[in-house]
Design an enzyme around this catalytic site. Sequence first.
Site, PDB file in Angstrom:
ATOM      1  N   GLU A  54       0.868  -1.243   0.027  1.00  0.00           N
ATOM      2  CA  GLU A  54       0.040  -0.012  -0.085  1.00  0.00           C
ATOM      3  C   GLU A  54       0.830   1.326  -0.004  1.00  0.00           C
ATOM      4  O   GLU A  54       0.376   2.205   0.633  1.00  0.00           O
ATOM      5  CB  GLU A  54      -0.893  -0.016   1.170  1.00  0.00           C
ATOM      6  CG  GLU A  54      -0.064   0.129   2.591  1.00  0.00           C
ATOM      7  CD  GLU A  54       0.198  -1.123   3.276  1.00  0.00           C
ATOM      8  OE1 GLU A  54       0.335  -2.219   2.616  1.00  0.00           O
ATOM      9  OE2 GLU A  54       0.189  -1.196   4.583  1.00  0.00           O
ATOM     10  N   GLU A  97      -5.785  -2.632  -0.474  1.00  0.00           N
ATOM     11  CA  GLU A  97      -4.499  -1.359  -0.398  1.00  0.00           C
ATOM     12  C   GLU A  97      -4.933  -0.085  -0.468  1.00  0.00           C
ATOM     13  O   GLU A  97      -4.486   0.733   0.176  1.00  0.00           O
ATOM     14  CB  GLU A  97      -3.695  -2.009  -1.634  1.00  0.00           C
ATOM     15  CG  GLU A  97      -3.306  -3.278  -1.657  1.00  0.00           C
ATOM     16  CD  GLU A  97      -2.653  -3.991  -0.560  1.00  0.00           C
ATOM     17  OE1 GLU A  97      -1.979  -3.108   0.518  1.00  0.00           O
ATOM     18  OE2 GLU A  97      -2.550  -5.148  -0.256  1.00  0.00           O
TER      19      GLU A  97
HETATM   20  N1  B3K Z   1       1.088  -4.317   4.116  1.00  0.00           N
HETATM   21  C1  B3K Z   1       1.312  -5.259   3.046  1.00  0.00           C
HETATM   22  C2  B3K Z   1       2.101  -6.443   3.686  1.00  0.00           C
HETATM   23  C3  B3K Z   1       3.680  -6.422   3.804  1.00  0.00           C
HETATM   24  C4  B3K Z   1       4.194  -7.599   4.010  1.00  0.00           C
HETATM   25  C5  B3K Z   1       5.557  -7.721   4.541  1.00  0.00           C
HETATM   26  N2  B3K Z   1       6.223  -8.697   4.401  1.00  0.00           N
HETATM   27  C6  B3K Z   1       0.115  -5.567   2.361  1.00  0.00           C
HETATM   28  C7  B3K Z   1      -0.862  -5.557   2.928  1.00  0.00           C
HETATM   29  O1  B3K Z   1      -1.059  -6.112   3.945  1.00  0.00           O
HETATM   30  O2  B3K Z   1      -1.954  -4.922   2.526  1.00  0.00           O
HETATM   31 ZN    ZN Z   2      -2.863  -4.923   4.551  1.00  0.00          ZN
END
Ligand code: B3K
Ligand code: ZN
Length: 869
Positions: free
Chosen positions: A269, A303
């Site tokens: 995101e 996202e």
């Molecule tokens: N925030 C990211 C995931 C990141 C993972 C790092 N190993 C996607 C999500 O959850 O939207």
């Molecule tokens: Zn997320």
Amino acid sequence: MTGNPQAKYRADYQVPTFLIDTVDLDFDIQADATRVTATHTVRRNPAAPEGASRWRLDGRDLRLVHIAIDGAELGVDAYTQDDGGLWLDNLADRFTLTVVTEVDPDHNLSLEGLYRSGPILCTQCEATGFSRITYFPDRPDVMACFTTRIEADAATYPILLSNGNCIDSGPAQAGRHYAVYEDPFAKPCYLFALVAGDLGVLHDTYRTGSGRDVALALYTEHGNEAQCAHAMASLKAAMAWDEATYGLEYDLDQFLIVAVASFNMGAMENKGLNIFNTAFVFAHHETATDLDFARVRDVVAHEYFHNYTGNRVTCRDWFQLSLKEGLTVYREHQFAIDHGSPGVTRIDQVRMMRDVQFPEDAGPRAHPVRPESYVEMNNFYTVTVYEKGAELIRMMAQMAGRDAFTRAVKHYLDKHDGQAVTIEDFVVAIEESTGLDLGQFRDWYAYAGTPRLTVGREFIDGRLTLSIAQSTPATPGQPDKPAFDIPMAIALFDKAGTPLAEPTLVRLTQPSERITFDGLESEPIVSALRGMTAPVKLTFEQNTAELTRLMARDTDPVARWDAAQSLYMATLTQSVVAYRDDETMPGLDSGLIEALDVLLADPPADRALLAEMLTLPSTTQIGEAFDRIDVGAVETARRHVKQAIAERFETELAALADAHAPSGVYVFDEAEAGRRRVFAVALDYLSARDTDAIRERALRVYNAADNMTDRMAALNALQRLPGPARDSARADFAERFADEPLVMDKWLRLQAATEDGDAVARVRGLLDDRRFDFTNPNRVRALLGGFVRGNPLAFHRDDGAGYALLGDEILRLDAFNPQLAAALAGLVAPWQRYAEPYAQGMKDTLLRLQAAELSDNTREIVAAGLADS
Ligand code: B3K
Ligand code: ZN
């Protein structure tokens, strides 16, 4: 993980000693390396403790070219360096820090930091990938305004992107060009992103509620533009939904998505510049199934929703990850319910909890939604943090009522806009806005394990008394659990299935308590925990007649499905026991036959719900009912019951398949997707009979299909029917989609899950196939994940060849992509849940890994699996 020297503890949190107001990044992309010049304006944190003077800059796998304070270069004795970064000391209250580093994206196969995916240079910084780009306090509570200049060869990298708005661009020396991006919103470095490449693009615009036009663009490798329309439509739907539901309007002039082929997870995101795995962007009906379409829609929305829940208000530290993930998954779930069959969407969520999260919560990796410690943060992007986290939010929303809860989320976002906060801050904001008392509820965040509710009942003189006891098993490091605050929805029906009263939501707070209902004419049928109002396991003895009635008449579709699941489970668990004890199988239970008669004679109008109600619980579900999972018995029992149903209801299932057979052109909507789901389920049952007729029919379906959903239905039906029909369909598939890597993932999964022949040898052979690529996580997940999950009998083979295969490949992978290797190691970690000989084989795999040189990621998983053994 306690006792591991590198573990980080939530209790050790300290505020940063210095804050960064602005970050200026200059990326000079050259053919052999990328030079990053970072200039930061830094000031002492007024909240830092008196006398704290050391400042930590994280940095990994970097070549440090130059480091200076206020223009004066620091000699090597001016800082102390270790594996993970460097320390500065004796710093002024305000200064400018300049750091020049060099990185090598072409050889960065960890897919963290700046790396190459085919012709695209891209970044992945969450959780701590930014420290692979420059020395920086890589922690989410340091929020700064970023300006990014990128310069690169204009022919190789015509597209240059970063977060925020593009404020300048133009030609540079020697065939190069540059672009400058300014992100006006202060953000933690994990939300930084950069993309450079020769990309195709789909443009669109979105007009916000207040009349601002936002430029939307979706970039991919050339030639894939036609597969991006659904993702773009989903983005616009998500933007509109967030305005309509939460009053949240997008806050930049542009929103960009870039789809890359090599990506460790689904998507990221980054502020204004989301980077996606192509698997969660591409959706064309010839190459993607209905499930793929729904997943793309939901991940794009997820996202996008992070722009507020995660980006505008972020996490103070990584122990708070569920603050953004639990809340964003909850928002994604609401969005999905508003865009598909509400009942079946919720069923999918419930199934995810039961099939994946409950096992995690009962295994060696069980951890609270807000963990207390970690060695490698990337190991904690788990279904517990995400899905159970979302269930905790959902419980609060149910207790508050949806509108009051929406207002409370708004209050939280207003109160903490631009801040990095904690789960406690969130809970306080919800209490302030709703007036709820969440004192006891907070334990849900602090304790791991799935609570079990045991419900007993008594009916005397028009009064129904439910006695409800709760208890939660011990989990690693947490032997004793408190009583949780559990919202439980209850509805009552009479014997004919007519509702007797509006459903009520009771809040259980004691180890055991009683609930009474008065003035009842006769003993009612109880529908308890309907819709899974809390992430708990329910033990409630109900007879077949009651379950059959609920299956047919409950007003909640999820409860109807759950009643069917209970009926199936009773037969399935009996079959497992019988097979385990003396290799026999009981016949179909007459109650189940009657219930299926009723279901097929009077099916629900929602086709997708019918499909779900006809689907047997997964083997994971069945295994969960036992202390130790007997893989062979569970597989055999499920097949046996499926075959028995197929035999008993052959005519009805054939009629169902006919009535739901493909017709007309493909449309992705609720009704059509539901029809296709029923068709696939019916075909799957019919294939359990192994007749020439079904082989021919499946091949006809395959050949006539104009869409991937029907093609996959046919291929799945043929999966256990070796012979010319299967060969012909698979050969066509491999040839037709040879240039579509994501479809070849489906092919790899089919191959890996094939039981006839030597599956282990086949998978080993495919590791060298040109369609396979070890550096691409989608391929690895398809082949190895597809083998372990899709072919349990081969993976758990007596001679240990399946375990050896997995062990070999984890070790190979761990040398360059530890995140993915650790995820695969997680597949054998819960060995103690398995019966012998499986347990020993899985444990031996862990021991073999333990003896090898491992990344921190994989070592943490292996250690958890081997703890206390
Ligand atoms: N925030 C990211 C995931 C990141 C993972 C790092 N190993 C996607 C999500 O959850 O939207
Ligand atoms: Zn997320």
